[in-house]
Motif scaffolding. Structure first.
Motif, PDB file in Angstrom:
ATOM      1  N   GLY A 156       0.824  -1.208   0.000  1.00 57.84           N
ATOM      2  CA  GLY A 156       0.000   0.000   0.000  1.00 57.84           C
ATOM      3  C   GLY A 156       0.856   1.256   0.000  1.00 57.84           C
ATOM      4  N   THR A 157       1.902   1.262   0.817  1.00 57.60           N
ATOM      5  CA  THR A 157       2.814   2.405   0.847  1.00 57.60           C
ATOM      6  C   THR A 157       3.523   2.572  -0.493  1.00 57.60           C
ATOM      7  OG1 THR A 157       3.198   2.407   3.217  1.00 57.60           O
ATOM      8  CG2 THR A 157       4.975   3.233   1.847  1.00 57.60           C
ATOM      9  N   LEU A 158       3.931   1.462  -1.094  1.00 60.80           N
ATOM     10  CA  LEU A 158       4.609   1.544  -2.390  1.00 60.80           C
ATOM     11  C   LEU A 158       3.692   2.153  -3.439  1.00 60.80           C
ATOM     12  CD1 LEU A 158       6.995   0.994  -4.231  1.00 60.80           C
ATOM     13  CD2 LEU A 158       6.202  -1.364  -4.481  1.00 60.80           C
ATOM     14  N   THR A 159       2.426   1.763  -3.429  1.00 60.43           N
ATOM     15  CA  THR A 159       1.465   2.326  -4.386  1.00 60.43           C
ATOM     16  C   THR A 159       1.329   3.833  -4.205  1.00 60.43           C
ATOM     17  OG1 THR A 159       0.225   0.255  -4.470  1.00 60.43           O
ATOM     18  CG2 THR A 159      -0.929   2.240  -5.186  1.00 60.43           C
ATOM     19  N   ASP A 160       1.173   4.268  -2.949  1.00 63.04           N
ATOM     20  CA  ASP A 160       1.036   5.704  -2.683  1.00 63.04           C
ATOM     21  C   ASP A 160       2.315   6.455  -3.068  1.00 63.04           C
ATOM     22  OD1 ASP A 160      -1.512   5.339  -1.720  1.00 63.04           O
ATOM     23  OD2 ASP A 160      -0.928   5.321   0.391  1.00 63.04           O
ATOM     24  N   ALA A 161       3.457   5.868  -2.761  1.00 66.31           N
ATOM     25  CA  ALA A 161       4.733   6.519  -3.073  1.00 66.31           C
ATOM     26  C   ALA A 161       4.921   6.680  -4.576  1.00 66.31           C
ATOM     27  CB  ALA A 161       5.888   5.728  -2.473  1.00 66.31           C
ATOM     28  N   CYS A 162       4.492   5.678  -5.335  1.00 63.82           N
ATOM     29  CA  CYS A 162       4.589   5.781  -6.799  1.00 63.82           C
ATOM     30  C   CYS A 162       3.733   6.930  -7.325  1.00 63.82           C
ATOM     31  CB  CYS A 162       4.158   4.464  -7.450  1.00 63.82           C
ATOM     32  SG  CYS A 162       5.372   3.133  -7.305  1.00 63.82           S
ATOM     33  N   GLN A 163       2.566   7.139  -6.726  1.00 62.54           N
ATOM     34  CA  GLN A 163       1.712   8.257  -7.131  1.00 62.54           C
ATOM     35  C   GLN A 163       2.414   9.588  -6.895  1.00 62.54           C
ATOM     36  OE1 GLN A 163      -1.329   8.467  -8.619  1.00 62.54           O
ATOM     37  NE2 GLN A 163      -1.237   6.255  -8.927  1.00 62.54           N
ATOM     38  N   VAL A 164       3.065   9.706  -5.764  1.00 55.31           N
ATOM     39  CA  VAL A 164       3.776  10.944  -5.429  1.00 55.31           C
ATOM     40  C   VAL A 164       4.991  11.135  -6.333  1.00 55.31           C
ATOM     41  CG1 VAL A 164       5.228  11.995  -3.650  1.00 55.31           C
ATOM     42  CG2 VAL A 164       2.982  11.075  -3.046  1.00 55.31           C
ATOM     43  N   GLN A 165       5.763  10.072  -6.549  1.00 51.14           N
ATOM     44  CA  GLN A 165       6.948  10.163  -7.400  1.00 51.14           C
ATOM     45  C   GLN A 165       6.577  10.531  -8.841  1.00 51.14           C
ATOM     46  OE1 GLN A 165      10.257   9.754  -6.722  1.00 51.14           O
ATOM     47  NE2 GLN A 165      10.205   9.023  -4.608  1.00 51.14           N
ATOM     48  N   LYS A 166       5.426  10.084  -9.275  1.00 49.32           N
ATOM     49  CA  LYS A 166       4.982  10.383 -10.641  1.00 49.32           C
ATOM     50  C   LYS A 166       4.892  11.886 -10.885  1.00 49.32           C
ATOM     51  CE  LYS A 166       0.627   9.862 -11.753  1.00 49.32           C
ATOM     52  NZ  LYS A 166      -0.694   9.270 -12.098  1.00 49.32           N
ATOM     53  N   TYR A 167       4.545  12.626  -9.839  1.00 48.44           N
ATOM     54  CA  TYR A 167       4.424  14.078  -9.956  1.00 48.44           C
ATOM     55  C   TYR A 167       5.684  14.821  -9.519  1.00 48.44           C
ATOM     56  CZ  TYR A 167      -0.571  13.580 -10.886  1.00 48.44           C
ATOM     57  OH  TYR A 167      -1.783  13.252 -11.447  1.00 48.44           O
ATOM     58  N   GLY A 168       6.728  14.084  -9.195  1.00 51.23           N
ATOM     59  CA  GLY A 168       7.990  14.738  -8.896  1.00 51.23           C
ATOM     60  C   GLY A 168       8.323  14.898  -7.430  1.00 51.23           C
ATOM     61  N   GLY A 169       7.542  14.295  -6.530  1.00 55.22           N
ATOM     62  CA  GLY A 169       7.836  14.412  -5.108  1.00 55.22           C
ATOM     63  C   GLY A 169       8.888  13.409  -4.662  1.00 55.22           C
ATOM     64  N   GLY A 170       9.627  13.747  -3.623  1.00 57.54           N
ATOM     65  CA  GLY A 170      10.599  12.834  -3.030  1.00 57.54           C
ATOM     66  C   GLY A 170      10.008  12.176  -1.797  1.00 57.54           C
ATOM     67  N   THR A 171      10.266  10.881  -1.587  1.00 61.69           N
ATOM     68  CA  THR A 171       9.618  10.125  -0.515  1.00 61.69           C
ATOM     69  C   THR A 171      10.637   9.499   0.429  1.00 61.69           C
ATOM     70  OG1 THR A 171       9.497   8.239  -2.043  1.00 61.69           O
ATOM     71  CG2 THR A 171       7.538   9.611  -1.843  1.00 61.69           C
ATOM     72  N   GLY A 172      10.277   9.475   1.719  1.00 60.07           N
ATOM     73  CA  GLY A 172      11.144   8.876   2.725  1.00 60.07           C
ATOM     74  C   GLY A 172      10.396   7.882   3.584  1.00 60.07           C
ATOM     75  N   TYR A 173      11.126   6.865   4.077  1.00 54.08           N
ATOM     76  CA  TYR A 173      10.516   5.799   4.867  1.00 54.08           C
ATOM     77  C   TYR A 173      11.508   5.312   5.920  1.00 54.08           C
ATOM     78  CZ  TYR A 173       9.437   5.321  -0.167  1.00 54.08           C
ATOM     79  OH  TYR A 173       9.216   5.550  -1.497  1.00 54.08           O
ATOM     80  N   ASN A 174      10.963   4.876   7.074  1.00 55.60           N
ATOM     81  CA  ASN A 174      11.746   4.157   8.062  1.00 55.60           C
ATOM     82  C   ASN A 174      11.325   2.695   8.004  1.00 55.60           C
ATOM     83  OD1 ASN A 174      12.720   2.950  10.531  1.00 55.60           O
ATOM     84  ND2 ASN A 174      13.025   5.022  11.316  1.00 55.60           N
TER      85      ASN A 174
END
Length: 768
Positions: free
Chosen positions: A95-113
């Motif tokens: 689920g997190t990977l799906t959401d992160a891909c949506q954000v990356q598609k628009y140019g956002g940078g993502t972080g995770y622990n």
């Protein structure tokens, strides 16, 4: 000008690059900078009626928001930084990977622990299988992001974090040992105060998960492992997680940050960023405090309005970001401001002023937020110092709080390329009478003014990032962090000669001075064959002398393919062809003779070694150029290998004829630029290889024999000018040929690592 101090209004600043605008900012029918600024101002001002105020702040160059390409469009994706949780379940991970891909598609940078994921080998109760561990799921995220380009053209940017007590921490620390592994990730270890105390006192340290201790080690051993890897290639960084949460403005704990580390965020929260160009507020040797307060208040109002008008592809992010109303107002042009105020970067006065400036901005921002909130602070966080990427190129100022990166630039226009100086340096040089074209040539070649006949006070002001001791980098970061709500993105630059002990001291200094995180970069350290410090012993390949790495549990050479067999005997490198083809390749003798030719190319100085056999025919070629570990270096190595393989093949074609065939195929290959004129013109790296082969065969003559920086004898093929520029896009420090990599957007060799991020000085491309 008085005593070297300059009135800002009298200094000619770089113009906005039209090509940078066209490539990154112009939308639909927009044609000018005015069009871009008006769209951006309307985005943030449409609900508040402040469009004209916002237009003037941006158009004047005093304030630049991030994400200007998206503001005012049908999908105004205005946030740069995002943090997601990674729960210990397949549904949570995916689920997190799906959401992160949506954000990356628009140019956002993502972080995770990834610390909530159970250790590798742990039994999964529902399936009876074994857990693969956090690093394997980082690999899953990495593979997914390799094919999801940010905004359709940027490569993905992710931050992976693991707590210092997770059982798989050693595997995490070494996951980027191999050059290019997990390249979409920056990685950092989250360390606690308790861990740092254990390191200081050499205590035991438990690696545990949910109360179960898997292994006990010495805390100092783990710390040294972190430091040695950071020295080796810049990863991992360190996040002082207790420092983060002691200064946490959110009502919930923080575990992770965005890829460059300036935004420590709770899960499902993003942040809008913007930066003030401090160089605009240095007037007559003084800080324009009134003007700085005005633009700070405008910046807060702009970013607050931008949050209200923004688009998010994930509903939960929108909900929580609008709830917290967090913004990140930061600065750029700090080094330029210091120069205008006649203050050296590596001085106590500079650090003291940095603290004063950031406190002033933070206080004004806090007051403005309270005004907007009717007496109550409206925004959870207000200040953050982010990588300024392309907006500092757009503004024509230095990046973030970094020192100046280069003194000489190549200005490219539609009618040609022209050499130029740093805008303040040029003004000082001309007004004080020491300007000359010969001086510009030397700076272009050396990348520094320290060995030139330049006034000593000017030398003090114009030290570049690599010429400033690491302690001053950390001191500046700590000074700005003291009065910054969130965090500071900064790269602590180290010379290639820096030791593991230097990195250790830098990390400790950052912790003790209140920094929330630290990232170091040792010049030239991201490579397969590392130049070792004296106190580090590494096993080398007996065939090519490259460092041996662990792969799938055994030592291998990633350069030539060598690996010891299980009996301990040296195994032959297996060629890609079959057994018959293997016999057609001539074996390399124990010793060969040859020469190294230094040839200037459009990408900088190439050192091309041509070794010959007993008959005098070229037998192998090695090509070295650019910063070790860069894409350019890899391409050069590949070119050398292919040429060498062709030269070593047996067959009916003789050695001389074989060389002539290579020269015929490589000569004249051209790219976007060339150096030299007439018979001295070099159009590309392959063209330079052809020239080296011609020199070695006596087809053309070289001029002089000299020595390189290490004192080795080299043939100086021709004294050609170094030219680094870029497709008419903007400005690039000329010495970048030695330090930079190839930009994936424009193809120029001007991609540098600053502020914890890669950016291109030619086209403005940024990975942040």
């Amino acid at each position: 000008m008085t005593n070297g101090r300059l009135k800002t209004v009298n200094v000619a600043r770089p113009e906005i690059s039209r090509n940078l605008l066209a490539k990154r900012y112009l939308q639909n029918n927009e044609k000018t900078w005015d069009d871009v600024v008006m769209r951006v101002a309307r985005h943030a001002g449409r609900k508040t009626g402040r469009t004209r105020e916002f237009f003037e702040a941006v158009y004047s160059g005093k304030f630049f928001p991030s994400r200007m390409a998206y503001m005012g469009t049908p999908y105004p994706f205005a946030s740069s930084c995002f943090v997601f949780p990674v729960d210990d379940s397949l549904m949570g991970i995916m689920g997190t990977l799906t959401d992160a891909c949506q954000v990356q598609k628009y140019g956002g940078g993502t972080g995770y622990n990834f610390s909530h994921l159970r250790p590798k080998g742990e039994v999964i109760s529902t399936s009876g299988g074994e857990a693969s561990g956090p690093v394997s799921f980082m690999g899953l995220y990495h593979n997914a992001m390799e094919v999801v380009h940010r905004a359709g053209k940027k490569h993905a940017a992710q931050m992976g974090i693991l707590n210092c007590d997770h059982p798989n921490i050693m595997e995490f620390i070494q996951c980027k040992d191999k050059e290019g592994a997990y390249w979409t990730f920056n990685i950092s270890v989250a360390v606690t105060d308790r861990f740092m105390e254990a390191v200081k006192n050499n205590r035991d340290w438990d690696l545990q998960f949910k109360g179960k201790v898997y292994k006990t080690i010495k805390a100092r051993d783990l710390w040294e492992y972190i430091v040695q890897h950071a020295w080796h290639n810049g990863d991992p960084g360190v996040i002082f997680i207790d420092t983060v949460n002691r200064n946490n403005c959110y009502p919930e704990p923080i575990e992770a940050c965005n890829p460059c580390g300036e935004q420590m965020l709770p899960p499902y929260v993003s942040c809008n960023l913007g930066s003030i160009d401090l160089s605009r507020f240095a007037m007559d040797g003084q800080v324009d405090w009134k003007g700085l307060e005005e633009v700070t208040r405008t910046g807060v109002r702009f970013l607050d309005g931008s949050v209200s008008a923004a688009f998010w592809p994930v509903a939960k992010i929108q909900e929580r970001t609008r709830k917290f109303k967090n913004i990140g107002l930061g600065v750029m042009g700090w080094a330029d401001m210091l120069i205008l105020l006649n203050i050296p970067y590596d001085s106590g006065d500079a650090v003291e002023l940095g603290e004063k400036v950031m406190k002033f901005i933070n206080d004004a921002a806090n007051d403005e937020s309270r005004r907007l909130g009717g007496g109550k602070r409206k925004n959870t966080t207000l200040t953050s110092i982010a990588p300024t990427g392309s907006i500092s190129l757009l503004a024509g100022c230095s990046s973030g709080i970094e020192p100046v990166f280069g003194i000489v630039t190549m200005k490219n226009t539609y009618v040609g390329s022209f050499r130029g100086l740093h805008w303040i340096f040029e003004d000082i040089a001309k007004k004080r009478g020491f300007y000359s074209e010969e001086m510009v040539e030397r700076i272009a070649k050396e990348g520094s003014v320290q060995n030139l006949d330049v006034p000593s006070d000017v030398k003090r002001l114009f030290k570049t990032a690599m010429e400033i001791d690491w302690e001053w980098h950390v001191k500046h970061q700590a000074a700005f962090q003291k009065y910054t709500d969130n965090a500071v993105s900064k790269t602590v630059n180290l010379a290639n000669s820096a030791t593991v002990e230097d990195v250790d001291k830098a990390y400790w200094m950052a912790y003790e001075t209140g920094c929330k995180s630290i990232t170091v970069y040792r010049d030239g350290s991201r490579q397969v064959q590392v130049m070792d410090a004296k106190d580090v012993s590494r096993e080398k390949c007996p065939n090519c002398n490259a460092i041996l790495f662990m792969k799938d549990g055994e030592q291998v050479c990633v350069t030539c393919g060598y690996k010891p067999d299980k009996s301990g005997r040296v195994s032959e490198v297996k060629p890609m062809a079959d057994e018959a083809a293997e016999q057609t390749v001539r074996r390399r003798p124990m010793r060969v003779n040859g020469a190294t030719y230094r040839i200037e190319t459009p990408m900088g100085s190439a050192f091309i070694t041509v070794n010959h056999d007993s008959d005098g025919n070229p037998f192998e070629v090695f090509v070295v150029i650019g910063k070790a570990g860069s894409e350019l270096t890899g391409m050069a190595e590949a070119l050398g290998r292919l040429v060498s393989k062709f030269l070593k093949l047996d067959g009916r074609v003789g050695g001389k004829e074989r060389v002539e065939m290579l020269i015929d195929q490589l000569s004249g290959i051209g790219g976007g630029r060339s150096v030299g004129f007439g018979p001295n013109k070099i159009r590309s790296l392959p063209d330079a290889v052809a020239k080296a082969l011609m020199l070695h065969m006596g087809m053309v003559s070289y001029q002089v024999e000299g020595k390189d920086e290490n004192g080795s004898v080299v043939q100086m093929a021709m004294p050609l000018p170094v030219k680094v520029g870029g497709n008419g896009y903007g400005q690039a420090p000329l010495f970048l040929a030695k330090k930079a990599d190839i930009c994936p957007s424009c193809g120029e060799g001007t991609l540098t690592f600053e502020e914890g991020c890669k950016k291109c000085y030619s086209c403005g491309y940024s990975e942040c």
